[in-house]
Design a protein around this motif. Structure first.
Motif, PDB file in Angstrom:
ATOM      1  N   TRP A 341      -1.165   5.437   2.340  1.00  0.00           N
ATOM      2  CA  TRP A 341      -2.443   5.891   1.786  1.00  0.00           C
ATOM      3  C   TRP A 341      -3.145   4.760   1.034  1.00  0.00           C
ATOM      4  O   TRP A 341      -4.346   4.537   1.203  1.00  0.00           O
ATOM      5  CB  TRP A 341      -2.213   7.071   0.841  1.00  0.00           C
ATOM      6  N   LYS A 342      -2.390   4.051   0.201  1.00  0.00           N
ATOM      7  CA  LYS A 342      -2.978   2.939  -0.558  1.00  0.00           C
ATOM      8  C   LYS A 342      -3.547   1.883   0.383  1.00  0.00           C
ATOM      9  O   LYS A 342      -4.648   1.357   0.165  1.00  0.00           O
ATOM     10  CB  LYS A 342      -1.920   2.309  -1.463  1.00  0.00           C
ATOM     11  N   GLN A 343      -2.791   1.568   1.430  1.00  0.00           N
ATOM     12  CA  GLN A 343      -3.241   0.544   2.374  1.00  0.00           C
ATOM     13  C   GLN A 343      -4.501   0.981   3.115  1.00  0.00           C
ATOM     14  O   GLN A 343      -5.420   0.186   3.316  1.00  0.00           O
ATOM     15  CB  GLN A 343      -2.118   0.226   3.365  1.00  0.00           C
ATOM     16  N   LEU A 344      -4.554   2.246   3.528  1.00  0.00           N
ATOM     17  CA  LEU A 344      -5.728   2.734   4.249  1.00  0.00           C
ATOM     18  C   LEU A 344      -6.966   2.731   3.353  1.00  0.00           C
ATOM     19  O   LEU A 344      -8.070   2.397   3.804  1.00  0.00           O
ATOM     20  CB  LEU A 344      -5.467   4.138   4.789  1.00  0.00           C
ATOM     21  N   ILE A 345      -6.790   3.101   2.099  1.00  0.00           N
ATOM     22  CA  ILE A 345      -7.916   3.072   1.159  1.00  0.00           C
ATOM     23  C   ILE A 345      -8.408   1.641   0.979  1.00  0.00           C
ATOM     24  O   ILE A 345      -9.613   1.371   0.973  1.00  0.00           O
ATOM     25  CB  ILE A 345      -7.501   3.684  -0.194  1.00  0.00           C
ATOM     26  N   THR A 346      -7.466   0.710   0.853  1.00  0.00           N
ATOM     27  CA  THR A 346      -7.825  -0.704   0.702  1.00  0.00           C
ATOM     28  C   THR A 346      -8.540  -1.229   1.946  1.00  0.00           C
ATOM     29  O   THR A 346      -9.483  -2.026   1.851  1.00  0.00           O
ATOM     30  CB  THR A 346      -6.564  -1.550   0.434  1.00  0.00           C
ATOM     31  N   LEU A 347      -8.108  -0.765   3.119  1.00  0.00           N
ATOM     32  CA  LEU A 347      -8.728  -1.204   4.370  1.00  0.00           C
ATOM     33  C   LEU A 347     -10.144  -0.663   4.537  1.00  0.00           C
ATOM     34  O   LEU A 347     -10.919  -1.192   5.325  1.00  0.00           O
ATOM     35  CB  LEU A 347      -7.869  -0.769   5.559  1.00  0.00           C
ATOM     36  N   GLY A 348     -10.455   0.411   3.813  1.00  0.00           N
ATOM     37  CA  GLY A 348     -11.826   0.915   3.841  1.00  0.00           C
ATOM     38  C   GLY A 348     -12.054   2.174   4.650  1.00  0.00           C
ATOM     39  O   GLY A 348     -13.197   2.440   5.061  1.00  0.00           O
ATOM     40  N   VAL A 349     -10.990   2.981   4.890  1.00  0.00           N
ATOM     41  CA  VAL A 349     -11.240   4.257   5.565  1.00  0.00           C
ATOM     42  C   VAL A 349     -12.165   5.087   4.678  1.00  0.00           C
ATOM     43  O   VAL A 349     -12.055   5.078   3.453  1.00  0.00           O
ATOM     44  CB  VAL A 349      -9.932   5.029   5.854  1.00  0.00           C
ATOM     45  N   ASP A 350     -13.083   5.802   5.300  1.00  0.00           N
ATOM     46  CA  ASP A 350     -14.079   6.552   4.529  1.00  0.00           C
ATOM     47  C   ASP A 350     -13.535   7.872   4.010  1.00  0.00           C
ATOM     48  O   ASP A 350     -13.960   8.358   2.958  1.00  0.00           O
ATOM     49  CB  ASP A 350     -15.306   6.810   5.408  1.00  0.00           C
ATOM     50  N   THR A 351     -12.605   8.451   4.762  1.00  0.00           N
ATOM     51  CA  THR A 351     -12.008   9.722   4.359  1.00  0.00           C
ATOM     52  C   THR A 351     -10.510   9.655   4.606  1.00  0.00           C
ATOM     53  O   THR A 351     -10.072   9.318   5.711  1.00  0.00           O
ATOM     54  CB  THR A 351     -12.602  10.899   5.158  1.00  0.00           C
ATOM     55  N   LEU A 352      -9.731   9.984   3.583  1.00  0.00           N
ATOM     56  CA  LEU A 352      -8.276   9.956   3.701  1.00  0.00           C
ATOM     57  C   LEU A 352      -7.796  11.298   4.237  1.00  0.00           C
ATOM     58  O   LEU A 352      -8.022  12.342   3.621  1.00  0.00           O
ATOM     59  CB  LEU A 352      -7.649   9.670   2.336  1.00  0.00           C
ATOM     60  N   ASN A 353      -7.138  11.275   5.381  1.00  0.00           N
ATOM     61  CA  ASN A 353      -6.635  12.493   6.015  1.00  0.00           C
ATOM     62  C   ASN A 353      -5.341  12.921   5.314  1.00  0.00           C
ATOM     63  O   ASN A 353      -4.358  12.185   5.310  1.00  0.00           O
ATOM     64  CB  ASN A 353      -6.357  12.216   7.494  1.00  0.00           C
ATOM     65  N   VAL A 354      -5.328  14.121   4.709  1.00  0.00           N
ATOM     66  CA  VAL A 354      -4.162  14.519   3.911  1.00  0.00           C
ATOM     67  C   VAL A 354      -3.762  15.961   4.194  1.00  0.00           C
ATOM     68  O   VAL A 354      -4.582  16.806   4.563  1.00  0.00           O
ATOM     69  CB  VAL A 354      -4.432  14.366   2.395  1.00  0.00           C
ATOM     70  N   ASP A 355      -2.470  16.211   4.009  1.00  0.00           N
ATOM     71  CA  ASP A 355      -1.940  17.571   4.027  1.00  0.00           C
ATOM     72  C   ASP A 355      -1.639  18.042   2.607  1.00  0.00           C
ATOM     73  O   ASP A 355      -1.791  19.213   2.297  1.00  0.00           O
ATOM     74  CB  ASP A 355      -0.674  17.639   4.887  1.00  0.00           C
TER      75      ASP A 355
END
Length: 364
Positions: A341-355
């Motif tokens: 999750w931290k890496q995806l946020i840093t990479l710039g995903v606009d929306t974090l897909n979560v359960d």
């Protein structure tokens, strides 16, 4: 020969009679009593097993009924909650409530944590044209779980409450309809509808169901004649089995496509989505982007190669003004999930897909 057999049989019967005469009457009585006792025990055991099964079944049904009643009562109560009470003091965060219908309180759980995006799996059948079913698996669909009751009716009510000021002729009131979030009335809610059934029939049914939203200007839309995108309180994104031609053919489009991010390195595929607001968002699974369903670096999260690959896809999407979401990321171990999750946020995903909604809120 038959005469010999008959004579032998007669002799055997005589011997049996003689033996029975030698048995005391009390022994015969005890033997019959023993047989009766054994038969009674068998009947008693059968009765006890039957009572246990019936009792267990009744208790289980009662428990399920009470649980369902409790959930329905809670949902009914929430339907009466004011929008301000539900989203007040809630910060909006860029997370996507994946398979939202699985939650104890679909839609409400996501709104209470400030999720700006929710997703529901939808089904349409000719045999029940008035119902759009909600559920991930066709086997477990029920008319009790439908799009109207779970999403559309609550959303329409909550948004309507935030637009009561439109009744007053105040020139300072914006003509744009207010959204659902108390702290940011101009924030749109992304409603992802994952079509699981026939694409065009389901889309036609969705258009009919969402007509009150369209008539009240509650939906974002794109006008192809003026090449203008107007954002509303709710932005509907169609994913799954979407009918591309059906959606694109509309001159005024209230539905937008969740484009396949993993195809963006193919120029012909990208050209289908990067114009006229056909796709406001794109998504792909971790496997589709990296050909791996897990983080190759183990608990350390995504490997360097995975990071580089994902970054290249994100750059293409952002260069074409398309948002990015990546799903099917590791959910366990928790440490690995958090690192990804931290890496995806840093990479710039606009929306974090979560359960896990509540765990995700700690990252923003």
């Amino acid at each position: 020969m038959f005469g010999v057999l008959t004579e032998r049989q007669a002799q055997q019967e005589e011997r049996l009679l003689d033996e029975e005469e030698k048995i005391p009457p009390t022994s015969i009585y005890n033997l019959e009593l023993l047989r009766e006792c054994k038969s009674s025990r068998r009947r008693w055991k059968f009765f006890c097993v039957l009572v246990f099964i019936l009792t267990f079944t009744s208790v289980a049904q009662l428990y399920l009924s009470l649980s369902e009643f409790k959930n329905q009562l809670l949902i009914t109560t929430l339907n009466r909650v004011k929008s301000a009470e539900l989203t007040k003091d809630i910060d909006i965060i860029p997370i996507h409530s994946h398979n939202d219908e699985w939650r104890r309180l679909p839609l409400y759980d996501a709104l209470r944590v400030g999720a700006q995006s929710v997703e529901a799996d939808v089904w349409y059948f000719d045999s029940d044209p008035d119902t759009i079913f909600v559920g991930h698996n066709k086997v477990f669909l029920s008319s009790k779980w439908n799009l109207d009751d779970m999403y559309l009716n609550p959303l329409f009510s909550l948004i309507g409450q935030n637009n009561i000021a439109k009744r007053f002729e105040d020139e300072n009131v914006s003509t744009r309809r207010n959204g659902i979030f108390y702290n940011n009335l101009h924030q749109t809610l992304y409603l992802y509808l994952d079509i699981k059934s026939n694409s065009e029939k389901t889309m036609a049914a969705l258009e009919d169901k969402l007509s009150p939203f369209i008539n009240n200007e509650y939906l974002s839309y794109y006008n192809s004649e003026t090449d203008e995108f107007v954002e509303g309180p709710v932005t509907v994104i169609i994913t799954g089995n979407y009918p591309y031609d059906y959606i694109v053919s509309k001159s005024t489009r209230y539905f937008f496509i969740d484009a396949p991010l993993f195809k963006f390195k193919n120029d012909e595929e990208l050209a289908k989505y990067n114009h006229s607001c056909i796709a406001l968002a794109s998504s792909a699974s971790l496997y589709q982007l990296t050909e791996s369903r897990r983080a190759l670096a183990g608990v350390a999260g995504l490997s360097e190669a995975q990071v580089d690959t994902i970054s290249s896809y994100i750059d293409i999407a952002h260069n074409n003004d398309i948002k990015v979401r990546i799903w099917e990321t590791p959910s366990w171990p928790v440490r690995t999930r958090n690192e990804v999750w931290k890496q995806l946020i840093t990479l710039g995903v606009d929306t974090l897909n979560v359960d896990d909604l509540y765990a995700a809120t700690t990252f923003f």
